[in-house]
Write a protein that holds these residues in place. Structure first.
Motif, PDB file in Angstrom:
ATOM      1  N   PHE A  69       5.047   5.207  -5.326  1.00  0.00           N
ATOM      2  CA  PHE A  69       3.794   4.461  -5.292  1.00  0.00           C
ATOM      3  C   PHE A  69       2.835   5.073  -6.288  1.00  0.00           C
ATOM      4  O   PHE A  69       3.022   6.208  -6.747  1.00  0.00           O
TER       5      PHE A  69
ATOM      6  N   GLY B  22      -1.128   6.171  -7.802  1.00  0.00           N
ATOM      7  CA  GLY B  22      -2.168   7.061  -7.318  1.00  0.00           C
ATOM      8  C   GLY B  22      -1.804   8.520  -7.391  1.00  0.00           C
ATOM      9  O   GLY B  22      -2.636   9.382  -7.094  1.00  0.00           O
TER      10      GLY B  22
ATOM     11  N   ARG C 173       3.760   0.655  -9.436  1.00  0.00           N
ATOM     12  CA  ARG C 173       4.488   1.878  -9.772  1.00  0.00           C
ATOM     13  C   ARG C 173       5.960   1.579 -10.045  1.00  0.00           C
ATOM     14  O   ARG C 173       6.586   2.214 -10.899  1.00  0.00           O
TER      15      ARG C 173
ATOM     16  N   THR D 159       5.544   0.300  -4.172  1.00  0.00           N
ATOM     17  CA  THR D 159       4.480  -0.654  -4.475  1.00  0.00           C
ATOM     18  C   THR D 159       4.817  -1.272  -5.832  1.00  0.00           C
ATOM     19  O   THR D 159       5.413  -0.610  -6.692  1.00  0.00           O
TER      20      THR D 159
ATOM     21  N   GLN E 202      -4.446  10.775  -3.301  1.00  0.00           N
ATOM     22  CA  GLN E 202      -3.370  10.512  -2.351  1.00  0.00           C
ATOM     23  C   GLN E 202      -3.156  11.698  -1.427  1.00  0.00           C
ATOM     24  O   GLN E 202      -2.880  11.533  -0.236  1.00  0.00           O
TER      25      GLN E 202
ATOM     26  N   THR F   3      -3.361  11.449   2.638  1.00  0.00           N
ATOM     27  CA  THR F   3      -2.239  11.870   3.476  1.00  0.00           C
ATOM     28  C   THR F   3      -2.676  12.934   4.476  1.00  0.00           C
ATOM     29  O   THR F   3      -2.283  12.922   5.642  1.00  0.00           O
TER      30      THR F   3
ATOM     31  N   THR G 156       0.827  -1.210   0.000  1.00  0.00           N
ATOM     32  CA  THR G 156       0.000   0.000   0.000  1.00  0.00           C
ATOM     33  C   THR G 156       0.855   1.252   0.000  1.00  0.00           C
ATOM     34  O   THR G 156       2.015   1.253   0.425  1.00  0.00           O
ATOM     35  N   ARG G 157       0.234   2.354  -0.457  1.00  0.00           N
ATOM     36  CA  ARG G 157       0.921   3.648  -0.476  1.00  0.00           C
ATOM     37  C   ARG G 157       1.275   4.100   0.938  1.00  0.00           C
ATOM     38  O   ARG G 157       2.360   4.634   1.180  1.00  0.00           O
ATOM     39  N   GLU G 158       0.331   3.927   1.845  1.00  0.00           N
ATOM     40  CA  GLU G 158       0.548   4.389   3.212  1.00  0.00           C
ATOM     41  C   GLU G 158       1.719   3.660   3.867  1.00  0.00           C
ATOM     42  O   GLU G 158       2.525   4.270   4.577  1.00  0.00           O
TER      43      GLU G 158
ATOM     44  N   GLN H 192       8.147  11.644  -9.300  1.00  0.00           N
ATOM     45  CA  GLN H 192       8.930  10.504  -8.844  1.00  0.00           C
ATOM     46  C   GLN H 192      10.094  10.227  -9.800  1.00  0.00           C
ATOM     47  O   GLN H 192      11.191   9.870  -9.363  1.00  0.00           O
TER      48      GLN H 192
ATOM     49  N   ALA I 248       4.233   2.313   2.241  1.00  0.00           N
ATOM     50  CA  ALA I 248       5.447   2.786   1.572  1.00  0.00           C
ATOM     51  C   ALA I 248       5.945   4.074   2.219  1.00  0.00           C
ATOM     52  O   ALA I 248       7.140   4.227   2.510  1.00  0.00           O
ATOM     53  N   ALA I 249       5.030   5.018   2.454  1.00  0.00           N
ATOM     54  CA  ALA I 249       5.422   6.287   3.062  1.00  0.00           C
ATOM     55  C   ALA I 249       5.969   6.078   4.469  1.00  0.00           C
ATOM     56  O   ALA I 249       6.969   6.704   4.867  1.00  0.00           O
TER      57      ALA I 249
END
Length: 419
Positions: free
Chosen positions: A110, A112, A135, A132, A281, A285, A82-84, A118, A86-87
């Motif tokens: 990631f 989204g 991506r 992820t 996203q 966040t 998940t993105r969360e 990036q 990853a962060a």
């Protein structure tokens, strides 16, 4: 036991202390020496037990012993679902690396969000990439990075990465990696099928398993409240107000339910907001940041937030809708009671979901008492089973496979012309 006794450098031991790690947790004490020794690792421990630091600390130390590349080449790859998450992993790695004499460059990527920033961030390369799978593959296809120099592969929440949803993407990533590498698989759960697949990717792995009772000194009180499905929102509002709950994470099954329940609570004076994959996203966040800052009393979320969300001192988790699987139940309630703190996990159970929760209890080896809140006693009952036509005894409304075969045979016999 101090961190330095595990083989970490003084700089990393000090970095761990600065981040609030007073002494190694059981998973850290077992995993760090194995990773420093170069072994593949299959590590299972409950959420909130310190798994991220268990691979981040030795990973950073091994990078310090490597050769400096110009431009930088990816030597460590951390895959997450998940993105969360990853962060969060990226934050931990960067915080621990600050005190190193040669801090590695950590890139977090990631989906989204736009790929262009990036790609710009990867100019000049990176030493560590947290990504992820989808991506990551996009960036490889855009020639924004190469994976031919990866020497360490970490799968965080490996059970989710190895399930059918990510299997194809994961295989495509693995095809880009060199065969000679160290593989580290971390997760709270390893179902048999996933464990078999993981073992096929690991080479004589060191196995580390920390039971829930050892994972931390946390005490998660689990309560099961019986309530009619139609009165769950009303009961949730009553509990938040009467118990004085602050910062409650409420799990629902769908994005619509997240919006609907949050709106109902907000209308009744509770600062509630939804969190789900349908939000941008940036919005996701922002919600998490404001929740951590205690600007929201309740966040109503899908299973998006069941993994990778680390909120210090989160006191209450509510299963408004039950999770689909016992594994998801573990991850949901693991959002509370982290880092030795106490927590409360409440599950709403109706007549229609009682059997499903009983299955969760069986798989997790639980036996939780059922409770009823005054004024919210359930009145719903399951419909009585009906007799199926023909032989076969009492069955539910849905015919079994045998019923279908029997009916087909009877229909075929009736269709034959009589002699």
């Amino acid at each position: 036991m101090p961190f330095i006794s595990l083989g970490l450098s003084p700089a990393l031991a000090q970095a761990a202390s600065a981040q609030g790690f007073a002494t190694p947790t059981p998973i850290q004490a077992q995993a760090i020496p194995a990773v420093l020794g170069g072994a593949d690792l299959l590590a299972a421990a409950q959420t909130g037990s310190g798994k991220t630091a268990a691979f981040a600390l030795p990973l950073l130390q091994r990078l310090q012993g490597g050769t400096a590349y110009t431009p930088r080449r990816v030597r460590a790859l951390v895959l997450v679902p998940t993105r969360e998450l990853a962060a969060q992993v990226g934050e931990v790695l960067r915080a621990l690396a600050q005190r190193l004499p040669h801090p590695p460059k950590v890139a977090v990527v990631f989906g989204g969000v736009s790929i262009n920033p990036q790609m710009m961030g990867l100019r000049g390369g990176a030493d560590v990439v947290v990504a992820t799978p989808g991506r990551l593959l996009d960036l490889v296809e855009h020639n924004a990075l190469r994976l031919s120099s990866v020497r360490m592969l970490v799968l965080d929440e490996a059970d989710r990465l190895l399930d059918l949803g990510f299997a194809e993407e994961l295989q495509r990533v693995l095809a880009q990696l060199p065969a000679a590498r160290q593989n580290l698989f971390f997760s709270a759960t390893f179902p048999p099928g996933v464990q078999a697949l993981a073992e096929g990717l690991l080479h004589a792995p060191t196995r580390v398993s920390v039971p829930a009772t050892e994972a931390s000194a946390s005490a998660i009180v689990q309560r099961v409240l019986q309530v009619d499905a139609r009165r769950r929102t009303e009961l949730l509002r009553h509990l938040v107000q009467e118990q004085g709950w602050k910062r409650v994470l409420v799990f629902v099954a769908t994005q619509y339910a997240a919006e609907h329940v949050a709106e109902k609570l907000y209308q009744r004076g509770i600062f509630a907001t939804p969190l789900h994959g349908g939000l941008s996203q940036g919005a996701r966040t922002q919600v998490l940041r404001e929740f951590k800052e205690e600007r929201w009393d309740v966040v109503v979320t899908t299973d998006l937030a069941s993994r990778g969300i680390d909120i210090a001192q989160l006191p209450v988790v509510v299963n408004y809708d039950l999770p689909r699987s016992p594994v998801d139940y573990v991850h949901r309630i693991g959002r509370t009671g982290r880092a030795g703190a106490s927590g409360l996990a409440v599950s709403f159970v109706s007549a229609a979901t009682e059997a499903h929760f009983a299955l969760i209890e069986k798989r997790q080896r639980l036996a939780l008492p059922r409770e009823q809140i005054a004024g919210f006693e359930p009145t719903e009952q399951l419909p009585a089973p009906t007799a199926a036509p023909g032989p076969g005894g009492i069955k539910g409304k849905r015919p079994s496979k045998k019923d279908k075969l029997r009916a087909a045979a009877q229909a075929a016999a009736a269709a034959k012309p009589s002699p």
